[in-house]
Scaffold this motif. Sequence first.
Motif, PDB file in Angstrom:
ATOM      1  N   ILE A 150     125.005  -8.528  -8.161  1.00 61.92           N
ATOM      2  CA  ILE A 150     126.240  -7.844  -8.560  1.00 61.92           C
ATOM      3  C   ILE A 150     127.192  -7.745  -7.369  1.00 61.92           C
ATOM      4  O   ILE A 150     128.408  -7.899  -7.528  1.00 61.92           O
ATOM      5  N   ALA A 151     126.669  -7.532  -6.173  1.00 56.17           N
ATOM      6  CA  ALA A 151     127.537  -7.523  -4.980  1.00 56.17           C
ATOM      7  C   ALA A 151     128.212  -8.887  -4.801  1.00 56.17           C
ATOM      8  O   ALA A 151     129.412  -8.962  -4.492  1.00 56.17           O
ATOM      9  N   ALA A 202     136.404  -1.116  -9.230  1.00 53.83           N
ATOM     10  CA  ALA A 202     135.041  -1.033  -8.700  1.00 53.83           C
ATOM     11  C   ALA A 202     134.072  -1.119  -9.871  1.00 53.83           C
ATOM     12  O   ALA A 202     134.449  -0.922 -11.032  1.00 53.83           O
ATOM     13  N   VAL A 203     132.833  -1.417  -9.540  1.00 51.11           N
ATOM     14  CA  VAL A 203     131.788  -1.466 -10.547  1.00 51.11           C
ATOM     15  C   VAL A 203     130.715  -0.463 -10.162  1.00 51.11           C
ATOM     16  O   VAL A 203     130.444  -0.269  -8.977  1.00 51.11           O
ATOM     17  N   LEU A 238     130.373  -4.277   0.141  1.00 47.33           N
ATOM     18  CA  LEU A 238     130.971  -3.542  -0.976  1.00 47.33           C
ATOM     19  C   LEU A 238     130.081  -2.426  -1.504  1.00 47.33           C
ATOM     20  O   LEU A 238     130.549  -1.546  -2.221  1.00 47.33           O
ATOM     21  N   VAL A 239     128.801  -2.458  -1.162  1.00 47.20           N
ATOM     22  CA  VAL A 239     127.825  -1.556  -1.788  1.00 47.20           C
ATOM     23  C   VAL A 239     127.934  -0.144  -1.228  1.00 47.20           C
ATOM     24  O   VAL A 239     127.961   0.069  -0.020  1.00 47.20           O
ATOM     25  N   TYR A 294     131.191  -1.534  -5.023  1.00 45.26           N
ATOM     26  CA  TYR A 294     130.097  -1.618  -5.968  1.00 45.26           C
ATOM     27  C   TYR A 294     129.172  -0.433  -5.701  1.00 45.26           C
ATOM     28  O   TYR A 294     128.569  -0.351  -4.631  1.00 45.26           O
ATOM     29  N   TYR A 295     129.111   0.473  -6.673  1.00 39.95           N
ATOM     30  CA  TYR A 295     128.292   1.670  -6.540  1.00 39.95           C
ATOM     31  C   TYR A 295     126.938   1.473  -7.212  1.00 39.95           C
ATOM     32  O   TYR A 295     126.878   1.105  -8.383  1.00 39.95           O
TER      33      TYR A 295
END
Length: 193
Positions: A40-41, A12-13, A90-91, A52-53
């Motif tokens: 970024i997503a 994950a990022v 993903l966010v 993605y946090y």
Amino acid sequence: MSEGIVPCRNVAVALVHYPVYDKNRQVVTTAVTNLDIHDIARAARTFGLGRYYVVTPVAGQQMLAERIVMHWQDGWGAQYNPKRKSALELVRIVSTLDAAVSDLEAAFGRPPKLVTTGARSRTETVSCGDLSELLRDERQPYLLVFGTGWGLTEEVTSRADMVLEPIQGPGDYNHLSVRSAVAIIMDRLFGMR
């Protein structure tokens, strides 16, 4: 790679908006930007990452980020652009880096290895090639941590299991946007060669 395949779901990022430095090396909270959320997503989806946090402690910034994500998840944007919807799935919006760590630990049953990034050269770093090999262990979650503003604080970097080598061009200018740095690093770690 076809859509739906998630080869790196253990990775994950996190994009940290606090604590980060400003240009005077003061610890500040930076603003969430629409471009960082989207770009970024999209990079994370392209390279098959699991999550993605967006990390910000500011309630108003969290609401803004949630509103942007919801527009593309449930609003008009979801039908207008399904590819964007797929990326924004993903966010996760969280208040702290610890919240992101806890979420990954709950999902994988073990704490993630923290890998911090930055533009400054350091003595002990891991190369993209070496980290790419480590990331293949799908049982171990990893959290790639990026800072906004002028980078992650030493407090955050000191928590890291590894510090990734910085991106370096041929000259002395080294001030990429964070979304550009994320995309370059993802390509070096996960790109097809």
